[in-house]
Scaffold this motif. Structure first.
Motif, PDB file in Angstrom:
ATOM      1  N   PRO A 212     133.513 199.742  71.469  1.00 53.74           N
ATOM      2  CA  PRO A 212     134.094 200.972  70.918  1.00 53.74           C
ATOM      3  C   PRO A 212     135.367 200.730  70.120  1.00 53.74           C
ATOM      4  CG  PRO A 212     134.767 200.727  73.196  1.00 53.74           C
ATOM      5  CD  PRO A 212     133.860 199.553  72.890  1.00 53.74           C
ATOM      6  N   HIS A 213     135.593 201.564  69.114  1.00 55.84           N
ATOM      7  CA  HIS A 213     136.929 201.678  68.551  1.00 55.84           C
ATOM      8  C   HIS A 213     137.840 202.211  69.659  1.00 55.84           C
ATOM      9  CE1 HIS A 213     134.856 201.359  64.689  1.00 55.84           C
ATOM     10  NE2 HIS A 213     136.028 201.179  64.117  1.00 55.84           N
ATOM     11  N   ASN A 218     144.650 201.941  75.587  1.00 52.64           N
ATOM     12  CA  ASN A 218     144.733 200.557  76.050  1.00 52.64           C
ATOM     13  C   ASN A 218     144.643 200.530  77.569  1.00 52.64           C
ATOM     14  OD1 ASN A 218     147.403 201.128  77.108  1.00 52.64           O
ATOM     15  ND2 ASN A 218     148.197 200.851  75.024  1.00 52.64           N
ATOM     16  N   ALA A 219     144.732 199.339  78.132  1.00 52.31           N
ATOM     17  CA  ALA A 219     144.578 199.194  79.576  1.00 52.31           C
ATOM     18  C   ALA A 219     145.670 199.925  80.351  1.00 52.31           C
ATOM     19  CB  ALA A 219     144.587 197.708  79.942  1.00 52.31           C
ATOM     20  N   ASP A 220     146.825 200.119  79.746  1.00 48.56           N
ATOM     21  CA  ASP A 220     147.936 200.767  80.443  1.00 48.56           C
ATOM     22  C   ASP A 220     147.837 202.290  80.439  1.00 48.56           C
ATOM     23  OD1 ASP A 220     149.131 198.308  81.052  1.00 48.56           O
ATOM     24  OD2 ASP A 220     150.167 198.256  79.106  1.00 48.56           O
ATOM     25  N   PHE A 245     143.158 197.386  66.736  1.00 50.05           N
ATOM     26  CA  PHE A 245     142.174 196.384  66.338  1.00 50.05           C
ATOM     27  C   PHE A 245     141.568 195.635  67.525  1.00 50.05           C
ATOM     28  CE2 PHE A 245     144.584 196.867  62.365  1.00 50.05           C
ATOM     29  CZ  PHE A 245     143.534 197.089  61.485  1.00 50.05           C
ATOM     30  N   ARG A 246     141.770 196.175  68.720  1.00 51.46           N
ATOM     31  CA  ARG A 246     141.169 195.517  69.881  1.00 51.46           C
ATOM     32  C   ARG A 246     139.654 195.458  69.746  1.00 51.46           C
ATOM     33  NH1 ARG A 246     141.273 193.454  74.674  1.00 51.46           N
ATOM     34  NH2 ARG A 246     139.603 193.920  76.150  1.00 51.46           N
ATOM     35  N   GLY A 247     139.035 196.574  69.392  1.00 52.16           N
ATOM     36  CA  GLY A 247     137.585 196.593  69.258  1.00 52.16           C
ATOM     37  C   GLY A 247     137.102 195.648  68.180  1.00 52.16           C
TER      38      GLY A 247
END
Length: 443
Positions: A212-213, A218-220, A245-247
């Motif tokens: 996914p976008h 985020n994880a937090d 830009f993680r995805g």
């Protein structure tokens, strides 16, 4: 040649077996699967001059053995490719390509269909008609596993049981796009453990991982979406570069591991060009909720233009928060700015013009982008459809002069029940009445 110009002349048929090549020792049973593949006359002449033996690749052997393909055939979902190797070896290979059916024949249409479901009971009636399946945790858990009306008797206990059964029902010719439970996991090794589990369950040929976008999530802060009012305290357009830009980077890393990626959560046309930098197998265009929101925004703007009532703008701001255009902390967001934001959204989506009134502006844009991209195997999945208009208007779009050449680059995915609606018309009922009444009279 015929003596009459209006009388067609039957052309001879050329096939691989016409070359009369001896098979490589040990390849005999595999070679028999491809002997009836057609050849054009020029190709026949060319191969007659260079080919001396006939064999198959290890990939072809692995595919037909894994799927227990009946003797003499190759499975659906693979294109048969040929290469002349050293020593005059003509070698057959199988390349994953959803456009192809059994024995390397093209599917009936360039347009492919996909089931948007994790319910084996509703997938079964459509299994022979689709080339892809898409699902995510919401579809697997909420709509099936935890839904007693769907998971009748609680027969299926967990995701793995569901996916294994879906793989069995769909067979080799259908890709299966499945989403990771936690795309925010910072440990890529753990992500690969989950990917490998799916790959082992469904095979490396069928598995596609949905990435996914992520935007500002985020994880937090993802926990904010699961508690309290389930809204983020950060605006969608103010993500950190790393989060945004993680995805994309996850998609690139998976591709490096030989994993095909379905890059999902694409709602706006401007997402396409950056998404394609991640070299995905699928990109997406979600149309249902986007069109609903566009229409609601336009209605609120029209109400304010007609009344100049500030309470309408207050309602507009509340709606922007509810739909995540604004953060949950934006309860004091300037009303004039909220109006300007809504006007910009409505203008960009062209909902007041013929170009966007059907909500397909993103689909048109993405098809144009794909046409110019250097990714010939990437396809667009059109998803999130509902109501009487979406499917017929997409069908009409693909039959238009502008997009007729792009039908092979598009996959339509929807709940099987939605697609079922468009197998019929009112006149089917009328004529069945007439036919069955007549048949009853005969009996």
């Amino acid at each position: 040649m015929s003596t009459r110009a209006d009388v067609p002349v039957a052309q001879p048929t050329y096939r691989i077996r016409t070359l009369n090549l001896p098979p490589v020792v040990g390849h005999e049973a595999y070679v028999r699967r491809v002997l009836d593949q057609p050849l054009t006359y020029p190709t026949f002449l060319e191969l007659s001059g260079v080919a001396r033996h006939l064999g198959v690749t290890t990939e072809l052997k692995d595919v037909v053995d894994y799927f227990a393909t009946p003797a003499g055939h190759t499975p659906p979902g693979f294109r048969i490719a040929w290469a002349v190797q050293s020593g005059g070896l003509l070698e057959a290979d199988l390349v994953r390509d959803l456009s192809y059916d059994v024995d390397g024949a093209l599917r009936p249409t360039n347009l492919l269909f996909s089931a948007d479901s994790a319910n084996p009971y509703e997938i079964a009636p459509i299994a022979g008609l689709v080339a892809n399946l898409t699902c995510n945790p919401g579809i697997i858990y909420d709509l099936f596993l935890k839904n007693p009306a769907a998971n009748v008797g609680g027969v299926f206990k967990d995701r793995d049981e569901v996916m294994a059964e879906i793989g069995r029902i769909l067979g080799p010719g259908c890709d299966i796009s499945v989403e990771l439970n936690n795309p925010f996991d910072p440990d890529f090794a753990r992500i690969m453990d989950e990917v490998d589990k799916f790959r082992e369950m469904l095979s490396r040929w069928r598995i596609v991982i949905k990435v996914p976008h992520t935007g500002p999530v985020n994880a937090d802060n993802v926990g904010q979406l699961l508690s309290s009012d389930k809204h983020l305290d950060q605006r969608w357009w103010e993500p950190s570069t790393v989060d945004a830009f993680r995805g994309h980077n996850l998609a690139l890393r998976l591709r490096e591991q030989g994993i095909r990626v379905n890059f999902t959560l694409m709602f706006e046309p401007y997402q396409a060009q950056l998404a394609l930098q991640a070299r995905p197998y699928f990109i997406n265009a979600f149309i249902r909720h986007r069109l609903m929101q566009s229409t609601r925004l336009a209605d609120l703007l029209d109400d304010f233009a007609a009344t100049e009532d500030p309470s309408v703008l207050a309602s507009l701001r509340t709606y922007l928060i509810q739909q995540d255009y604004l953060a949950r902390t934006d309860t004091d967001f300037d009303l004039t700015e909220a109006r300007q934001m809504a006007e910009q959204i409505v203008a960009y989506r062209q909902v007041r013009s013929a170009a966007g009134v059907d909500g397909l502006d993103a689909v048109r844009h993405n098809l144009r982008v794909l046409r110019s991209a250097n990714l010939p195997d990437t396809r667009l999945i059109v998803c999130s459809m509902e109501g009487p208009r979406n499917y017929p208007e997409i069908d009409r779009l693909l039959a238009s002069d502008e997009f007729a050449d792009m039908s092979r680059r598009l996959v339509l995915t929807a709940e099987p029940g939605y697609l079922a609606r468009f197998t019929s018309t009112n006149q089917v009922v009328s004529y069945q009445r007439r036919f069955m009444t007549a048949a009853q009279g005969q009996s």
